[in-house]
Write an enzyme that holds these catalytic residues in place. Structure first.
Site, PDB file in Angstrom:
ATOM      1  N   SER B  49     -19.878 -25.701  -1.544  1.00 39.53           N
ATOM      2  CA  SER B  49     -20.231 -26.885  -2.309  1.00 39.53           C
ATOM      3  C   SER B  49     -21.505 -26.606  -3.106  1.00 39.53           C
ATOM      4  O   SER B  49     -22.403 -25.916  -2.617  1.00 39.53           O
ATOM      5  CB  SER B  49     -20.422 -28.075  -1.364  1.00 39.53           C
ATOM      6  OG  SER B  49     -20.558 -29.250  -2.113  1.00 39.53           O
ATOM      7  N   GLU B  50     -21.570 -27.152  -4.330  1.00 38.42           N
ATOM      8  CA  GLU B  50     -22.678 -26.849  -5.247  1.00 38.42           C
ATOM      9  C   GLU B  50     -24.042 -27.069  -4.615  1.00 38.42           C
ATOM     10  O   GLU B  50     -25.011 -26.387  -4.948  1.00 38.42           O
ATOM     11  CB  GLU B  50     -22.615 -27.752  -6.494  1.00 38.42           C
ATOM     12  CG  GLU B  50     -21.455 -27.529  -7.396  1.00 38.42           C
ATOM     13  CD  GLU B  50     -20.323 -28.478  -7.078  1.00 38.42           C
ATOM     14  OE1 GLU B  50     -19.817 -28.444  -5.940  1.00 38.42           O
ATOM     15  OE2 GLU B  50     -19.934 -29.238  -7.972  1.00 38.42           O
ATOM     16  N   ASN B  51     -24.135 -28.089  -3.756  1.00 37.63           N
ATOM     17  CA  ASN B  51     -25.435 -28.421  -3.197  1.00 37.63           C
ATOM     18  C   ASN B  51     -25.866 -27.458  -2.099  1.00 37.63           C
ATOM     19  O   ASN B  51     -26.837 -27.729  -1.398  1.00 37.63           O
ATOM     20  CB  ASN B  51     -25.444 -29.863  -2.689  1.00 37.63           C
ATOM     21  CG  ASN B  51     -24.338 -30.132  -1.713  1.00 37.63           C
ATOM     22  OD1 ASN B  51     -23.211 -29.696  -1.898  1.00 37.63           O
ATOM     23  ND2 ASN B  51     -24.653 -30.828  -0.644  1.00 37.63           N
ATOM     24  N   SER B  91     -26.402 -20.865  -5.068  1.00 33.66           N
ATOM     25  CA  SER B  91     -25.157 -21.616  -5.049  1.00 33.66           C
ATOM     26  C   SER B  91     -24.429 -21.474  -6.387  1.00 33.66           C
ATOM     27  O   SER B  91     -23.204 -21.318  -6.426  1.00 33.66           O
ATOM     28  CB  SER B  91     -25.443 -23.089  -4.762  1.00 33.66           C
ATOM     29  OG  SER B  91     -24.246 -23.794  -4.587  1.00 33.66           O
TER      30      SER B  91
END
Lengths: 249, 221
Positions: B49-51, B91
């Protein structure tokens, strides 16, 4: 260089934030990584005409975005509502729900604020570049879209890339789990997100943390952000991880 | 046979079939996050996930999540054994650097050439691009998971997107509530149909001409 980085109060930590400052604010959008108490102190301090660099422009205030029930979200919306923001450089100026707009979207519609929308990876890398002494870089993100408008393009190995410039700031407000008094930072979970990158890119990085310990008490292998990147640290009032205690804000 | 439009949950189940053993996968916000709940437990799929989390799992039971473990939609997630956290630059290095095998994103529009529009509705005058443009540029395979038509029945699969693009020629597969369509150099290839729907009926709700796969069949979930 001052070696006393610990501020006694949030008010003291943001006292020199000046009108027209460029300011990075950590967090992905929800409660994790959000420097809640620094934002509240900045609202009270009142600096105006701020340029805000942040992933979202206050979607927690607009729609919760993972904020636990019964907790009042605190995010950049409180600065927008207080008329302190002139411009945003962000990936997410709106909330996903048009019926629950961010304060920023409303201000944008009234023509009160400027907006630069940047793809998230590009925003991140622009900050990282600033912190690492890189003036600009070529990225494939945004080729063939409005993102490329006005930017130099170049082909490498048969693929198009666009030139993106470094992005620095006067201040960064970030949150971490733990600091030592030298400013070394340890994060928790996905709340790490932008903080280590913003810490590099700002002239003055101010970290809001749950715990402050003495040098030597943090495992050097666990430190993500070296204290070199951090000018001020200030301790949050609760040791709860910061969410349960938010109801009292 | 009664014509059925797939529910978001069924669409997510179909999308989960596209994730091979060992794949690094990014799920966009909205409907794609549902896919996490439909990956067979015996299949090792690494969700990114991007975060900044690599190796998250299904949603936790109500009231049991940790606010420091969330997905890109801000929803609390669980961690699978072997999960780790990375900062935002890493990320997006994972994304832009070609280390994501499959990304599943929502879409407003997809074009015949695989152009993706998913960040801005022109009438709103402001939109949020988030990490979608980076995923469009960097994911090895991009799947659009979307409703086949707008609320008033207009096609979302178009000859040319009319909304601002997120990425050009990036979508490889489109999974809708009516069909599964592959973007090929020759055009859009209709591979699967929702139960009870004919190719002709789906074509009427799709702007570009659809090629019919020799083994055109019903979607099975």
């Amino acid at each position: 260089m001052s070696t006393n980085k610990v501020c006694a109060t949030f008010r003291e930590a943001v006292a020199d934030l000046f009108d027209g400052a460029v300011l990075m604010i950590g967090g992905f959008g929800g409660v994790g990584g959000m420097p809640h108490y620094l934002l509240l102190a900045l609202r009270e301090q009142g600096a105006r005409d701020l340029t805000i660099i942040s992933n979202t422009m206050g979607i927690a205030s607009a729609m919760g975005f993972g904020t636990p029930k019964g907790v009042r979200p605190v995010d950049v919306s409180i600065l927008v509502e207080n008329g302190q923001v002139r411009k945003a450089i962000t990936t997410f100026p709106t909330s996903p729900s048009p019926s629950r707009p961010t304060a920023f979207e409303l201000a944008y519609r009234r023509g009160q604020v400027e907006l630069e929308t940047v793809p998230q990876g590009t925003l991140t890398e622009r900050m990282r570049a600033a912190g690492a002494g890189i003036a600009a870089f070529y990225t494939p993100t945004g080729v063939g879209t409005v993102v490329e408008q006005g930017k130099e393009k170049r082909v490498f190995d048969g693929r198009e890339y666009i030139l993106e410039c470094a992005l620095k700031s006067d201040f960064a407000l970030i949150r971490a789990r733990q600091a030592d008094t030298l400013g070394n930072l340890v994060y928790r979970g996905t709340s790490r997100n932008f903080a280590p990158i913003m810490a590099m890119a700002a002239r003055v990085t101010i970290a809001e943390v749950d715990y402050i310990v003495q040098p030597g008490e943090l495992d050097p292998e666990a430190v993500v952000t070296t204290g070199i990147f951090v000018k001020r640290i200030v301790k949050r009032p609760s040791h709860t991880g910061g969410y349960q205690g938010m109801g009292a804000l | 046979m009664a014509k059925v439009r797939l529910t978001p949950e069924l669409m997510a189940m179909r999308a989960a079939q596209e994730l091979p053993e060992g794949a690094v996968v990014n799920l966009g916000i909205g409907m794609p996050t549902l896919v996490a709940n439909h990956i067979p437990p015996d299949r090792l799929v690494i969700l990114h996930s991007e975060n900044g989390v690599v190796g998250y799992g299904p949603f936790p039971p109500e009231g049991q999540g940790d606010p420091d473990v969330v997905n890109a939609g801000g929803e609390m997630a669980t961690l699978k054994p072997g999960a780790c956290f990375v900062h935002h630059a890493d990320s997006f290095a994972i994304i832009r650097g070609g280390h994501v095998d499959v990304a599943i994103l929502g879409a407003y529009q997809v074009s015949e050439q695989g152009d993706l529009a998913n960040w801005m509705i022109p009438a709103r005058g402001i939109g949020s691009i988030g990490g979608a443009a980076d995923l469009a540029a960097g994911a090895r395979k991009l799947i659009a998971l979307m409703e086949h038509t707008t609320r008033d029945g207009q096609p979302r699969i178009l000859r040319r997107c009319t909304y601002p693009l997120t990425g050009r020629r990036c979508v490889r597969l489109v999974i809708t509530d009516l069909a599964v369509i592959e973007v090929t150099p020759r055009g859009l290839l209709l591979k699967e149909l929702a139960p009870g729907w004919t190719a002709k009926e789906v074509q009427e709700l799709t702007e570009p001409e659809l090629l019919l796969a020799p083994d055109l069949r019903a979607i099975e979930v």
